[in-house]
Motif scaffolding. Structure first.
Motif, mmCIF file in Angstrom:
data_model
loop_
_atom_site.group_PDB
_atom_site.id
_atom_site.type_symbol
_atom_site.label_atom_id
_atom_site.label_comp_id
_atom_site.label_asym_id
_atom_site.label_seq_id
_atom_site.Cartn_x
_atom_site.Cartn_y
_atom_site.Cartn_z
ATOM 1 N N PRO B 206 9.314 -39.368 3.339
ATOM 2 C CA PRO B 206 8.213 -38.387 3.294
ATOM 3 C C PRO B 206 6.922 -39.018 3.821
ATOM 4 O O PRO B 206 6.651 -40.195 3.568
ATOM 5 C CB PRO B 206 8.077 -38.042 1.817
ATOM 6 N N LEU B 207 6.191 -38.223 4.534
ATOM 7 C CA LEU B 207 4.970 -38.729 5.171
ATOM 8 C C LEU B 207 3.735 -38.254 4.411
ATOM 9 O O LEU B 207 3.662 -37.102 3.992
ATOM 10 C CB LEU B 207 4.912 -38.190 6.598
ATOM 11 N N GLU B 208 2.807 -39.145 4.244
ATOM 12 C CA GLU B 208 1.499 -38.762 3.693
ATOM 13 C C GLU B 208 0.546 -38.664 4.882
ATOM 14 O O GLU B 208 0.560 -39.525 5.748
ATOM 15 C CB GLU B 208 0.987 -39.846 2.737
ATOM 16 N N GLU B 209 -0.244 -37.627 4.867
ATOM 17 C CA GLU B 209 -1.099 -37.383 6.029
ATOM 18 C C GLU B 209 -1.954 -38.592 6.385
ATOM 19 O O GLU B 209 -2.173 -38.894 7.552
ATOM 20 C CB GLU B 209 -1.986 -36.157 5.756
ATOM 21 N N LYS B 210 -2.399 -39.313 5.370
ATOM 22 C CA LYS B 210 -3.279 -40.457 5.630
ATOM 23 C C LYS B 210 -2.564 -41.590 6.375
ATOM 24 O O LYS B 210 -3.198 -42.400 7.040
ATOM 25 C CB LYS B 210 -3.889 -40.967 4.315
ATOM 26 N N ASP B 211 -1.220 -41.633 6.272
ATOM 27 C CA ASP B 211 -0.477 -42.679 6.969
ATOM 28 C C ASP B 211 -0.580 -42.551 8.495
ATOM 29 O O ASP B 211 -0.438 -43.532 9.219
ATOM 30 C CB ASP B 211 1.023 -42.615 6.621
ATOM 31 N N TRP B 391 10.217 -39.875 9.874
ATOM 32 C CA TRP B 391 9.353 -39.348 8.811
ATOM 33 C C TRP B 391 9.549 -37.849 8.719
ATOM 34 O O TRP B 391 9.743 -37.175 9.719
ATOM 35 C CB TRP B 391 7.877 -39.609 9.137
ATOM 36 N N TRP B 393 7.528 -34.532 7.536
ATOM 37 C CA TRP B 393 6.178 -34.095 7.201
ATOM 38 C C TRP B 393 6.293 -32.626 6.814
ATOM 39 O O TRP B 393 6.272 -31.744 7.652
ATOM 40 C CB TRP B 393 5.274 -34.285 8.417
ATOM 41 N N ASP B 396 2.836 -28.044 3.177
ATOM 42 C CA ASP B 396 2.275 -28.318 1.866
ATOM 43 C C ASP B 396 3.039 -27.519 0.821
ATOM 44 O O ASP B 396 3.395 -26.368 1.042
ATOM 45 C CB ASP B 396 0.792 -27.921 1.823
ATOM 46 N N ASN B 502 2.248 -32.096 -10.489
ATOM 47 C CA ASN B 502 1.323 -32.591 -9.469
ATOM 48 C C ASN B 502 0.083 -33.201 -10.108
ATOM 49 O O ASN B 502 -0.399 -34.244 -9.677
ATOM 50 C CB ASN B 502 0.929 -31.443 -8.546
#
Ligand SMILES: [Zn+2]
Ligand SMILES: [Zn+2]
Lengths: 334, 524
Positions: B206-211, B391, B393, B396, B502
């Motif tokens: 899973p990708l985190e946007e900040k990565d 990854w 993505w 949301d 969450n």
């Protein structure tokens, strides 16, 4: 048939001829107490007759003034209460546990209280007393309950202790009887390490030692550093299982010592990792065997799995009935 | 049989995966052939006895036990195998040692007529724990919390093999797996595989946007991530198979897909309902899953197909070492040449900057899209979840505010914590449960929730605590989830996919949590 000598009433078993109760579930004027578990021994009676050990256990649990007057009776020694003769015979359940043998005008009834038939290093063995009516418990009164040998269960525990030297073994067990028996069995198996106790266990263990049951080195868990408890055996009451208290132990292996552990679902429900099938109650073979040993014409079943035991007793030729007494077995197993 | 019974018992009570693995490896290392092979097959679900069925057990116990006592006991214990194992009456002098291998051979080879007597002899010979293991073999499910994957991992731990290497040869093997154990121990050659084998699949992180800031966009290709079932389609010398991500053969329910496969290829893709090139939702696919066969009517109403992602083999050539870009090129050629409406290509999503890709991701062209996949152009196809190459993505997740209603203790290291939560949303004046979650929080948060549960318990039912959630009391969770479907099995009428905690909203009054109406608006 209800005997005039002893009959079930809302407060327990009542002897009208002698005006006393056996193991009454509410405060009465005169009580004969078979043993110290809280479902049999309650505080507040006028006069209590029991073994010296049972009286000492009650004093420890409830304080010195737990009854108006007390009278200690040794196994085999007899007294007469209002023309009814009463004596106590060993029941093999916990230290001081007794069967009440009640006799009047040629009729003898034995109230066995809780009992077991196998050897227990912490108490005197059960003595079968021939009688007209035998009153029995049926906690494990189903043929699925056949307790294995104690030695095998203790070996299972010690094997696990060797297998996980980095973890503590938390054994939950009832604090009167079961705990001391486990300690004594461990000592017999050659385990000489100090055994750690939850605060609720300490006083009764000390009392057992005072009454002549040696238990070896015992230490409180309280104050012991977490690291010191790795690879050690800890004893605690059932309420400690999964409780906040257990967080002070290093990755504990949850062990539960009880006859109920025979049934996997029961063990899993409690989150047990190592079930130990150790019981202070007679299993199915001991229950049915005891009925034959005492040779009573009639059998009354007080509490537990009455239906199955009454069924089997009738098949074996006894007159049998369930008394459906309420208020016993509340501590779970005792 | 003693060692196998002890293993089964220990596994039943052991919640921790790493300790289960230790128990399994210890057993497999010590037990002789063929016992250990049969034990392995029992755990992977590869043992089948055509004549030994539960009805047989009931018949035997009825002859040996008082029926009243048996019924009372069965009521109490609740499990047939365990009741019979415990109640079976001792026969003096009958007790003898039997190996697991001997037991399995009797069950396999005795004919229908001779089986009752043979089983009775074995029950007389064995101890209660062994009887339980024997009866569990017959009733099928071992239920000891060991997946086939974990059992194979334990075999791999016997030597230096990788569990994926075992997965590759597995479909060609059968119990008692003597060649496999020899290979794992380094004393024998790699066993010959069967045709049309499953290959372990490559998974994405899973990708985190900040990565994203750390990755040069030019290193990656992007494609849509479809909301179906990840599958591997294998066509090998005239044999076609369709495998799930975990290697389960699901082909019997998808003849339409199998017939569309090209010759001699292994394709990685997404199984979807495809109508005129349009993908339908996951719900539409669900009616085709978990079936042994499929009717012509169903085939016409819900035609399935594969949207291809990758190519592992082509004409016998192993493509997995090649870079993704090259595999992708070969895949495009293969799909175009086959020209079937049941097999198409997951299109690439062109982008120059991450912002541009984020914009595509925010407005996908189909509702059956659940996000984008990023694959490094030079990545070879490697089994498992390898870091840094692929990854996912996702779009949301949906968020709602729900109120904690019930809590239950966790397992293993969490057994002293209330860590399994049931939460609900408002329907008028009452809360209706809509889901369960047991992750998404940190250890520190778990302690806080645990304390809240203990301090606010209003009732206890066995292991379940009812947490105060009325008259102004209650703890609000912000729950994240991936999707919502209608469900007749749930009182609320909806079922969440992948719900997790969450955020914990200690600040929010329970009365302000979401309503069932609001949740229902998210239904497709
Ligand atoms: Zn009792
Ligand atoms: Zn008792």
């Amino acid at each position: 048939m209800d005997s005039l000598l002893l009959r079930p009433v809302p407060g327990g078993l009542y002897c009208e001829a002698g005006d006393f109760y056996v193991d009454p579930t509410r405060a009465v004027a005169r009580a004969v107490i078979t043993h110290g578990h809280s479902d049999h021994a309650r505080a507040g009676h006028g006069a209590v007759l029991a073994t010296r050990e049972t009286l000492a256990i009650m004093a420890e649990r409830y304080g010195e003034g737990f009854a108006g007057t007390t009278q200690a009776l040794s196994y085999g020694e007899g007294v007469t209460i209002g023309g009814v003769s009463v004596r106590l015979a060993p029941a093999g359940h916990v230290l001081g546990s007794a069967q009440a043998v009640v006799e009047h005008k040629g009729m003898r009834i034995v109230v066995s209280g809780d009992y077991k038939r196998r050897r227990d290093p912490t108490c005197a063995p059960f003595e079968p007393v021939p009688c007209d009516i035998f009153i029995t418990e049926a906690t494990f009164g189903l043929p699925v309950f056949r307790h294995p040998e104690d030695a095998g269960e203790i070996a299972k525990l010690l094997h696990s202790v060797r297998l996980f030297p980095e973890r503590a073994h938390l054994i939950v067990a009832y604090s009167l009887g079961k705990a001391q028996r486990i300690i004594a069995l461990l000592r017999e198996a050659g385990y000489a390490e100090p055994i750690f106790l939850h605060g609720a266990m300490a006083k009764l263990c000390a009392l057992y030692e005072k009454l002549g049951v040696p238990l070896g080195a015992l230490r409180p868990v309280m104050g012991a550093p977490k690291g010191e408890l790795a690879g050690k055996i800890i004893l605690a009451p059932p309420s400690a299982l999964g409780d906040v208290w257990s967080r002070r132990l290093p990755d504990p292996v949850a062990c539960f010592a009880s006859g109920w552990m025979r049934v996997r679902a029961r063990a899993r429900q409690r989150g047990v990792e190592l079930p130990l099938i150790l019981s202070d109650h007679a299993d199915w073979d001991e229950l049915t065997g005891t009925l034959r040993d005492v040779g009573a014409g009639e059998v009354w079943v007080t509490h537990g799995q009455e239906d199955a035991l009454v069924h089997q007793a009738r098949k074996d030729g006894f007159r049998a009935k369930a008394l459906a007494l309420v208020g016993y077995g509340d501590e779970g197993e005792p | 049989m003693k060692a196998f019974a002890a293993l089964i018992d220990a596994l039943v009570y052991q919640p921790q995966r790493n300790l289960k693995l230790r128990l399994l490896s210890d057993y497999l290392a010590c037990a002789p052939d063929p016992d250990r092979g049969y034990a392995l097959a029992a755990l992977t679900g590869d043992l089948d006895f055509p004549h030994a069925k539960p009805a047989l057990i009931r018949g035997l116990v009825a002859e040996r036990c008082d029926p009243v006592l048996f019924d009372l006991s069965y009521d109490y214990v609740g499990d047939l195998a365990e009741t019979v194992a415990l109640i079976w009456p001792k026969k003096h002098g009958a007790n003898t040692a039997l190996s697991l291998g001997e037991v399995v051979e009797v069950l396999r080879e005795t004919g229908k007529a001779g089986l009752p007597a043979a089983l009775e002899r074995m029950l007389d010979a064995l101890e209660p724990a062994e009887r339980f293991a024997l009866l569990k073999l017959i009733t099928g499910a071992m239920r000891v919390g060991v997946s086939a994957r974990l059992a194979k991992t334990a075999v791999a731990a016997l030597g230096i093999l990788d569990v994926n290497a075992i997965e590759e040869v597995w479909p060609g093997l059968s119990p008692p797996y003597e060649t496999l154990f020899a290979w794992a121990a380094g004393t024998g050659p790699r066993p010959e595989g069967a045709r049309a084998l499953f290959r372990p699949v490559m998974l994405a992180h899973p990708l985190e946007e900040k990565d994203l800031a750390e990755f040069p966009p030019t290193d990656y290709l992007a494609e849509w991530k479809w909301d179906g079932i990840r599958v591997q389609a294998v066509s090998d010398g005239g044999t076609q198979r369709l495998y799930s991500r975990t290697g389960e053969d699901i082909g019997a329910a998808f003849p339409d897909v199998l017939s569309a496969l090209p010759e001699d290829a292994v394709i990685d893709g997404e199984l979807l309902i495809l109508r005129d090139g349009e993908a339908d939702s996951f719900n539409a696919l669900q009616q085709r899953l978990n079936r042994k066969s499929v009717s012509a009517k169903m085939l016409a109403a819900a035609p399935a197909g594969i949207r291809a992602y990758d190519l592992l083999f082509r004409d016998g050539e192993d493509m997995r070492e090649h870079p993704f870009e090259r595999r992708r090129g070969a895949l495009e050629g293969l799909i175009a040449a086959r020209g079937s409406p049941r097999l198409d290509l997951s299109p690439l999503v062109p982008f120059a900057t991450w912002q541009e890709l984020a914009a595509h991701r925010a407005s996908p062209p189909s509702p059956a899209i659940e996000g984008v996949m990023l694959k490094r152009r030079d990545s070879s196809y490697m089994p498992g979840r390898v870091t840094g190459l692929w990854w996912k993505w996702k779009r949301d997740p949906h968020l709602i505010d729900a109120v904690l209603m019930y809590a239950q203790r966790g397992h293993g290291k969490r057994s002293s914590f209330y860590s399994d939560y049931t939460f609900g949303v408002w329907q008028g004046e009452a809360l209706v449960p809509v889901g369960k979650a047991y992750f998404g929080f940190t250890d520190a948060e778990l302690k806080q929730i645990d304390k809240f549960v203990r301090d606010n318990t209003v009732e206890t039912f066995g292991p379940v605590r009812v947490v105060a959630h009325q008259d102004g009391a209650g703890l609000v969770f912000e729950v994240a989830f991936e999707g919502l479907a209608r469900s007749a099995r749930h009182k609320s009428g909806v079922a969440m996919r992948f719900p997790r905690i969450n955020r914990i909203r200690f600040d929010k009054p329970a009365r302000e949590a979401d309503t069932l109406e609001a949740l229902q608006r998210l239904l497709p």
